[in-house]
Motif scaffolding. Sequence first.
Motif, PDB file in Angstrom:
ATOM      1  N   ALA A 223       0.850  -1.190   0.000  1.00 12.49           N
ATOM      2  CA  ALA A 223       0.000   0.000   0.000  1.00 12.49           C
ATOM      3  C   ALA A 223       0.886   1.242   0.000  1.00 12.49           C
ATOM      4  O   ALA A 223       2.024   1.205   0.483  1.00 12.49           O
ATOM      5  CB  ALA A 223      -0.920  -0.001   1.215  1.00 12.49           C
ATOM      6  N   ILE A 224       0.350   2.323  -0.524  1.00 12.97           N
ATOM      7  CA  ILE A 224       1.091   3.574  -0.613  1.00 12.97           C
ATOM      8  C   ILE A 224       0.331   4.671   0.127  1.00 12.97           C
ATOM      9  O   ILE A 224      -0.846   4.930  -0.158  1.00 12.97           O
ATOM     10  CB  ILE A 224       1.300   4.012  -2.078  1.00 12.97           C
ATOM     11  CG1 ILE A 224       2.084   2.959  -2.858  1.00 12.97           C
ATOM     12  CG2 ILE A 224       2.002   5.371  -2.137  1.00 12.97           C
ATOM     13  CD1 ILE A 224       3.526   2.823  -2.433  1.00 12.97           C
ATOM     14  N   VAL A 225       1.003   5.302   1.070  1.00 21.76           N
ATOM     15  CA  VAL A 225       0.447   6.484   1.738  1.00 21.76           C
ATOM     16  C   VAL A 225       0.796   7.695   0.879  1.00 21.76           C
ATOM     17  O   VAL A 225       1.980   8.003   0.689  1.00 21.76           O
ATOM     18  CB  VAL A 225       1.027   6.660   3.151  1.00 21.76           C
ATOM     19  CG1 VAL A 225       0.468   7.936   3.800  1.00 21.76           C
ATOM     20  CG2 VAL A 225       0.723   5.445   4.020  1.00 21.76           C
ATOM     21  N   PRO A 226      -0.198   8.394   0.324  1.00 20.12           N
ATOM     22  CA  PRO A 226       0.115   9.563  -0.507  1.00 20.12           C
ATOM     23  C   PRO A 226       0.868  10.629   0.291  1.00 20.12           C
ATOM     24  O   PRO A 226       0.555  10.902   1.451  1.00 20.12           O
ATOM     25  CB  PRO A 226      -1.272  10.072  -0.934  1.00 20.12           C
ATOM     26  CG  PRO A 226      -2.176   8.878  -0.797  1.00 20.12           C
ATOM     27  CD  PRO A 226      -1.648   8.116   0.381  1.00 20.12           C
ATOM     28  N   ALA A 227       1.861  11.246  -0.333  1.00 14.82           N
ATOM     29  CA  ALA A 227       2.728  12.203   0.357  1.00 14.82           C
ATOM     30  C   ALA A 227       1.946  13.365   0.954  1.00 14.82           C
ATOM     31  O   ALA A 227       2.238  13.819   2.070  1.00 14.82           O
ATOM     32  CB  ALA A 227       3.789  12.723  -0.613  1.00 14.82           C
ATOM     33  N   GLU A 228       0.919  13.839   0.236  1.00 14.11           N
ATOM     34  CA  GLU A 228       0.218  15.042   0.687  1.00 14.11           C
ATOM     35  C   GLU A 228      -0.597  14.832   1.954  1.00 14.11           C
ATOM     36  O   GLU A 228      -0.952  15.796   2.646  1.00 14.11           O
ATOM     37  CB  GLU A 228      -0.696  15.571  -0.420  1.00 14.11           C
ATOM     38  CG  GLU A 228      -1.805  14.624  -0.865  1.00 14.11           C
ATOM     39  CD  GLU A 228      -1.373  13.674  -1.973  1.00 14.11           C
ATOM     40  OE1 GLU A 228      -2.265  13.077  -2.611  1.00 14.11           O
ATOM     41  OE2 GLU A 228      -0.151  13.504  -2.186  1.00 14.11           O
ATOM     42  N   GLU A 229      -0.903  13.588   2.298  1.00 13.69           N
ATOM     43  CA  GLU A 229      -1.750  13.342   3.455  1.00 13.69           C
ATOM     44  C   GLU A 229      -1.087  13.753   4.769  1.00 13.69           C
ATOM     45  O   GLU A 229      -1.745  14.226   5.686  1.00 13.69           O
ATOM     46  CB  GLU A 229      -2.167  11.869   3.515  1.00 13.69           C
ATOM     47  CG  GLU A 229      -2.945  11.381   2.309  1.00 13.69           C
ATOM     48  CD  GLU A 229      -4.292  12.053   2.137  1.00 13.69           C
ATOM     49  OE1 GLU A 229      -4.657  12.922   2.957  1.00 13.69           O
ATOM     50  OE2 GLU A 229      -4.988  11.721   1.156  1.00 13.69           O
ATOM     51  N   TYR A 230       0.212  13.551   4.872  1.00 10.18           N
ATOM     52  CA  TYR A 230       0.925  13.914   6.102  1.00 10.18           C
ATOM     53  C   TYR A 230       2.126  14.824   5.827  1.00 10.18           C
ATOM     54  O   TYR A 230       3.034  14.914   6.652  1.00 10.18           O
ATOM     55  CB  TYR A 230       1.414  12.643   6.821  1.00 10.18           C
ATOM     56  CG  TYR A 230       0.318  11.695   7.236  1.00 10.18           C
ATOM     57  CD1 TYR A 230      -0.653  12.056   8.159  1.00 10.18           C
ATOM     58  CD2 TYR A 230       0.256  10.407   6.703  1.00 10.18           C
ATOM     59  CE1 TYR A 230      -1.655  11.174   8.547  1.00 10.18           C
ATOM     60  CE2 TYR A 230      -0.739   9.509   7.085  1.00 10.18           C
ATOM     61  CZ  TYR A 230      -1.687   9.903   7.998  1.00 10.18           C
ATOM     62  OH  TYR A 230      -2.676   9.018   8.385  1.00 10.18           O
ATOM     63  N   GLU A 231       2.119  15.502   4.688  1.00 11.10           N
ATOM     64  CA  GLU A 231       3.230  16.357   4.280  1.00 11.10           C
ATOM     65  C   GLU A 231       4.547  15.576   4.291  1.00 11.10           C
ATOM     66  O   GLU A 231       5.566  16.018   4.815  1.00 11.10           O
ATOM     67  CB  GLU A 231       3.322  17.595   5.177  1.00 11.10           C
ATOM     68  CG  GLU A 231       2.116  18.514   5.050  1.00 11.10           C
ATOM     69  CD  GLU A 231       2.241  19.777   5.865  1.00 11.10           C
ATOM     70  OE1 GLU A 231       3.311  19.998   6.482  1.00 11.10           O
ATOM     71  OE2 GLU A 231       1.263  20.552   5.901  1.00 11.10           O
ATOM     72  N   LEU A 232       4.509  14.392   3.683  1.00  9.21           N
ATOM     73  CA  LEU A 232       5.690  13.541   3.587  1.00  9.21           C
ATOM     74  C   LEU A 232       6.565  14.005   2.422  1.00  9.21           C
ATOM     75  O   LEU A 232       6.084  14.645   1.488  1.00  9.21           O
ATOM     76  CB  LEU A 232       5.262  12.079   3.363  1.00  9.21           C
ATOM     77  CG  LEU A 232       4.351  11.469   4.427  1.00  9.21           C
ATOM     78  CD1 LEU A 232       3.822  10.120   3.960  1.00  9.21           C
ATOM     79  CD2 LEU A 232       5.083  11.330   5.750  1.00  9.21           C
ATOM     80  N   PRO A 233       7.854  13.676   2.440  1.00  8.11           N
ATOM     81  CA  PRO A 233       8.726  14.066   1.318  1.00  8.11           C
ATOM     82  C   PRO A 233       8.382  13.349   0.020  1.00  8.11           C
ATOM     83  O   PRO A 233       8.769  13.800  -1.057  1.00  8.11           O
ATOM     84  CB  PRO A 233      10.123  13.693   1.810  1.00  8.11           C
ATOM     85  CG  PRO A 233       9.909  12.688   2.901  1.00  8.11           C
ATOM     86  CD  PRO A 233       8.605  13.058   3.539  1.00  8.11           C
ATOM     87  N   GLY A 234       7.668  12.251   0.100  1.00  7.57           N
ATOM     88  CA  GLY A 234       7.256  11.513  -1.084  1.00  7.57           C
ATOM     89  C   GLY A 234       6.280  10.420  -0.690  1.00  7.57           C
ATOM     90  O   GLY A 234       6.033  10.191   0.506  1.00  7.57           O
ATOM     91  N   PRO A 235       5.671   9.729  -1.657  1.00  3.68           N
ATOM     92  CA  PRO A 235       4.772   8.614  -1.330  1.00  3.68           C
ATOM     93  C   PRO A 235       5.498   7.577  -0.470  1.00  3.68           C
ATOM     94  O   PRO A 235       6.663   7.263  -0.719  1.00  3.68           O
ATOM     95  CB  PRO A 235       4.404   8.044  -2.702  1.00  3.68           C
ATOM     96  CG  PRO A 235       4.651   9.169  -3.650  1.00  3.68           C
ATOM     97  CD  PRO A 235       5.815   9.928  -3.103  1.00  3.68           C
ATOM     98  N   LEU A 236       4.803   7.072   0.531  1.00  5.13           N
ATOM     99  CA  LEU A 236       5.438   6.155   1.475  1.00  5.13           C
ATOM    100  C   LEU A 236       4.868   4.746   1.306  1.00  5.13           C
ATOM    101  O   LEU A 236       3.672   4.529   1.512  1.00  5.13           O
ATOM    102  CB  LEU A 236       5.217   6.620   2.911  1.00  5.13           C
ATOM    103  CG  LEU A 236       5.958   5.731   3.915  1.00  5.13           C
ATOM    104  CD1 LEU A 236       7.238   6.396   4.368  1.00  5.13           C
ATOM    105  CD2 LEU A 236       5.083   5.364   5.083  1.00  5.13           C
ATOM    106  N   PRO A 237       5.700   3.772   0.942  1.00  7.24           N
ATOM    107  CA  PRO A 237       5.206   2.394   0.802  1.00  7.24           C
ATOM    108  C   PRO A 237       5.091   1.711   2.167  1.00  7.24           C
ATOM    109  O   PRO A 237       5.982   1.802   3.007  1.00  7.24           O
ATOM    110  CB  PRO A 237       6.281   1.727  -0.061  1.00  7.24           C
ATOM    111  CG  PRO A 237       7.533   2.493   0.227  1.00  7.24           C
ATOM    112  CD  PRO A 237       7.115   3.898   0.551  1.00  7.24           C
ATOM    113  N   THR A 238       3.977   1.043   2.373  1.00  8.01           N
ATOM    114  CA  THR A 238       3.759   0.387   3.666  1.00  8.01           C
ATOM    115  C   THR A 238       2.933  -0.881   3.472  1.00  8.01           C
ATOM    116  O   THR A 238       2.801  -1.401   2.369  1.00  8.01           O
ATOM    117  CB  THR A 238       3.090   1.348   4.662  1.00  8.01           C
ATOM    118  OG1 THR A 238       3.092   0.769   5.975  1.00  8.01           O
ATOM    119  CG2 THR A 238       1.674   1.696   4.260  1.00  8.01           C
TER     120      THR A 238
END
Length: 306
Positions: A223-238
């Motif tokens: 699954a991928i957490v979209p970067a904009e949801e938590y102001e991440l530096p990029g999409p986060l794979p989890t």
Amino acid sequence: MPTTRRAFLAMAAGVVAGCAGCSAGEVEPAALRFATGPTGGPYEVLGDRLATELRRRGLTVRVVKTAASIENLAMLADGRADLGLSLADSADEAVRVRRAPVSALARMYMNYVHLVVRKDSGILRIEDLAGRAVSIGAQGSGTAFTAERVLAKAPIKEPARTFRLGLDESLGTLAAGGVDAFFWSGGVPTPALARARRSIRLLPLDTLVPELRRVYGPLYESAIVPAEEYELPGPLPTIGTPSYLVCATSMPGEVAFSVTETMFASRDRLEAPDAPGGRLDRRYAIGTGAVPLHEGAARYYRSVYG
């Protein structure tokens, strides 16, 4: 007089006695006990919304706040609840290993495993948790069940020191330095984490998906957490794992049919967590793996698709 749908549901739910103030011969439907989750959590919110819709359809529903998945499944198994919400891996273990009398009404939406650290920490990978203090989730929660499996499969040389704290307590303890990281399984974005986004980071967990799937099957997904949801530096794979709406196998078929039908009729008002897989979908809903669909739910899906 023909039996009305409401009267039929009342009988199916096990009407057994009159109520105070009822005239002779009148009966009151037994309440469906709906085990949801902790106060403020996504299961409580979704459960309250579904309970409201079920009451509009004439069912009597009593919502029970719990620690979530594991407690909900135990309550269904021993007769303290009729309806509940659970993570797929917790429900799978309950049915396959413990032979709990639990059935599924629907696969509802995808949960994302969040492994959270302070933004200013030097923890970059799950391997860095060796010997660290980690909250794995509240006692009786599906988060804790999943986190234990994740930690067991992670390449950590020294076991982490684990604590069982709920989401809010985990956030506060992390900020105070009492733990170095914590797990949370929920929709994206989880509001409490979104509010704390400037002080936290999420660690990637995608490398563990193949091993989890090898051992436990397709309960776990990339699954991928979209970067904009938590102001991440990029999409986060989890790691992703679905949530199920489950019930006691003994639930009357007409009640199970009505609950399932009501859920889909009101899905726009239920507003399941807003993330990929978040919108209730009938074709997605039937994939409940080792947890068998209740015959009433299966009948509903057949009525839709033939």
